[in-house]
Design a protein around this motif. Structure first.
Motif, short mmCIF file in Angstrom:
data_model
loop_
_atom_site.label_atom_id
_atom_site.label_comp_id
_atom_site.label_asym_id
_atom_site.label_seq_id
_atom_site.Cartn_x
_atom_site.Cartn_y
_atom_site.Cartn_z
N GLN A 31 0.81 -1.22 0.00
CA GLN A 31 0.00 0.00 0.00
C GLN A 31 0.85 1.27 0.00
OE1 GLN A 31 -2.54 -0.65 3.40
NE2 GLN A 31 -3.95 -1.93 2.22
N SER A 32 2.00 1.24 0.65
CA SER A 32 2.86 2.41 0.77
C SER A 32 3.62 2.68 -0.53
CB SER A 32 3.86 2.17 1.91
OG SER A 32 4.95 3.06 1.82
N ASP A 33 3.51 3.91 -1.01
CA ASP A 33 4.24 4.29 -2.23
C ASP A 33 5.75 4.19 -2.01
OD1 ASP A 33 1.96 4.77 -3.72
OD2 ASP A 33 1.93 6.92 -3.26
N SER A 34 6.22 4.57 -0.83
CA SER A 34 7.67 4.53 -0.58
C SER A 34 8.19 3.10 -0.58
CB SER A 34 8.03 5.24 0.72
OG SER A 34 7.41 4.63 1.82
N LEU A 35 7.43 2.17 0.00
CA LEU A 35 7.84 0.76 -0.02
C LEU A 35 7.77 0.21 -1.44
CD1 LEU A 35 8.75 -1.84 1.30
CD2 LEU A 35 6.35 -2.27 1.96
N ARG A 36 6.71 0.53 -2.15
CA ARG A 36 6.58 0.07 -3.53
C ARG A 36 7.77 0.57 -4.37
NH1 ARG A 36 2.12 2.06 -4.54
NH2 ARG A 36 0.83 0.39 -3.71
N ASN A 37 8.15 1.84 -4.17
CA ASN A 37 9.29 2.40 -4.91
C ASN A 37 10.59 1.71 -4.54
OD1 ASN A 37 7.63 4.21 -6.26
ND2 ASN A 37 8.00 5.87 -4.79
N LEU A 38 10.78 1.40 -3.26
CA LEU A 38 11.97 0.69 -2.81
C LEU A 38 12.04 -0.69 -3.46
CD1 LEU A 38 14.43 0.33 -0.89
CD2 LEU A 38 12.78 -0.46 0.83
N LEU A 39 10.92 -1.39 -3.47
CA LEU A 39 10.89 -2.73 -4.07
C LEU A 39 11.11 -2.65 -5.58
CD1 LEU A 39 7.94 -4.28 -2.04
CD2 LEU A 39 10.40 -4.63 -1.67
N ALA A 40 10.54 -1.64 -6.22
CA ALA A 40 10.72 -1.47 -7.67
C ALA A 40 12.19 -1.18 -7.99
CB ALA A 40 9.82 -0.35 -8.19
N LYS A 41 12.82 -0.36 -7.18
CA LYS A 41 14.25 -0.07 -7.39
C LYS A 41 15.09 -1.34 -7.22
CE LYS A 41 18.00 2.76 -5.62
NZ LYS A 41 18.46 3.62 -4.53
N SER A 42 14.74 -2.13 -6.22
CA SER A 42 15.45 -3.38 -6.00
C SER A 42 15.23 -4.34 -7.17
CB SER A 42 14.98 -4.04 -4.71
OG SER A 42 15.65 -5.27 -4.51
N LYS A 43 14.02 -4.35 -7.70
CA LYS A 43 13.74 -5.21 -8.87
C LYS A 43 14.60 -4.78 -10.05
CE LYS A 43 10.23 -6.78 -12.05
NZ LYS A 43 8.87 -6.67 -12.53
N GLU A 44 14.76 -3.47 -10.24
CA GLU A 44 15.63 -2.98 -11.32
C GLU A 44 17.07 -3.45 -11.12
OE1 GLU A 44 15.32 1.28 -11.55
OE2 GLU A 44 13.16 1.21 -11.93
N THR A 45 17.55 -3.37 -9.88
CA THR A 45 18.91 -3.82 -9.57
C THR A 45 19.05 -5.32 -9.84
OG1 THR A 45 19.17 -2.11 -7.89
CG2 THR A 45 20.64 -4.02 -7.73
N HIS A 46 18.08 -6.09 -9.39
CA HIS A 46 18.12 -7.54 -9.60
C HIS A 46 18.03 -7.89 -11.09
CE1 HIS A 46 17.62 -7.80 -5.28
NE2 HIS A 46 17.90 -9.10 -5.37
N THR A 47 17.22 -7.15 -11.81
CA THR A 47 17.09 -7.39 -13.25
C THR A 47 18.41 -7.10 -13.95
OG1 THR A 47 14.73 -6.90 -13.18
CG2 THR A 47 15.80 -6.74 -15.34
N ARG A 48 19.06 -6.02 -13.56
CA ARG A 48 20.37 -5.68 -14.14
C ARG A 48 21.39 -6.78 -13.84
NH1 ARG A 48 24.41 -3.71 -11.63
NH2 ARG A 48 23.19 -2.80 -9.94
N LEU A 49 21.42 -7.23 -12.59
CA LEU A 49 22.34 -8.32 -12.22
C LEU A 49 21.98 -9.61 -12.96
CD1 LEU A 49 22.54 -7.57 -8.41
CD2 LEU A 49 24.45 -7.42 -10.04
N GLY A 50 20.68 -9.85 -13.13
CA GLY A 50 20.24 -11.03 -13.88
C GLY A 50 20.67 -10.96 -15.33
N ASN A 51 20.58 -9.77 -15.92
CA ASN A 51 21.02 -9.60 -17.31
C ASN A 51 22.52 -9.86 -17.44
OD1 ASN A 51 18.42 -8.97 -18.13
ND2 ASN A 51 18.75 -6.76 -18.04
N THR A 52 23.28 -9.40 -16.47
CA THR A 52 24.73 -9.66 -16.48
C THR A 52 24.98 -11.16 -16.37
OG1 THR A 52 25.17 -7.51 -15.47
CG2 THR A 52 26.92 -9.16 -15.32
N THR A 53 24.23 -11.81 -15.51
CA THR A 53 24.36 -13.27 -15.35
C THR A 53 24.06 -13.98 -16.67
OG1 THR A 53 23.70 -13.06 -13.03
CG2 THR A 53 23.56 -15.24 -14.01
N HIS A 54 23.01 -13.54 -17.36
CA HIS A 54 22.66 -14.14 -18.66
C HIS A 54 23.76 -13.93 -19.68
CE1 HIS A 54 18.62 -15.53 -17.87
NE2 HIS A 54 18.37 -14.40 -17.24
N GLU A 55 24.37 -12.76 -19.68
CA GLU A 55 25.47 -12.49 -20.61
C GLU A 55 26.63 -13.46 -20.36
OE1 GLU A 55 26.64 -8.36 -20.39
OE2 GLU A 55 24.57 -7.70 -20.64
N TYR A 56 26.97 -13.64 -19.10
CA TYR A 56 28.05 -14.58 -18.78
C TYR A 56 27.67 -16.01 -19.13
CZ TYR A 56 30.69 -11.01 -16.17
OH TYR A 56 31.41 -9.91 -15.81
#
Length: 143
Positions: A31-56
């Motif tokens: 429900q909290s916008d700040s928590l949702r934004n924190l989780l969305a930012k973390s998802k972006e970080t994880h997606t970036r790390l996942g993309n790097t993992t896929h490249e390797y």
């Protein structure tokens, strides 16, 4: 050395997929916008790390590894049950914290299990652990 490298990459790949899936599952209940934004930012970080993992993985001509089906099903069930019964924001923070702690523990176990992995892959694994540790710290305000 190559076997340890590929095995560590596979485990990182599966763990990141599991983390992104969990973030997706809990974000729809928050429900909290700040928590949702924190989780969305973390998802972006994880997606970036996942993309790097896929490249390797492509570099090593490997397809990676999916998270264990039973782990995915159990995680989804636990998430849905807990979020339906309790306060969605604190419960989401608790669920993600628990997942991060399991991920951190797994990463360090795999780093110890595959000591001959290449340095760049070990660094990637440590970057994933650092992202998880940072998220756990940020989630404390929502517990």
């Amino acid at each position: 050395m190559e076997n340890d490298t590929i095995r560590l990459l596979r485990e990182c790949n599966a763990g990141i997929k599991m983390g992104v899936s969990t973030l997706d599952d809990v974000m729809e209940h928050v429900q909290s916008d700040s928590l949702r934004n924190l989780l969305a930012k973390s998802k972006e970080t994880h997606t970036r790390l996942g993309n790097t993992t896929h490249e390797y993985l492509r570099e090593y001509q490997d397809e990676g590894k999916e998270p264990a089906m039973m782990a995915k099903v159990m995680s989804k069930m636990k998430t849905n049950l807990k979020l339906d019964d309790e306060g969605p924001d604190s419960t989401a923070a608790e669920l993600v914290t628990d997942g991060c702690n399991m991920g951190i523990k797994s990463i360090y176990r795999y780093l110890n299990q595959y000591p001959a992995a290449e340095g760049k892959i070990k660094k990637l694994a440590k970057d994933v652990a650092e992202a998880e540790e940072s998220l756990v710290k940020d989630l404390r305000a929502y517990l």
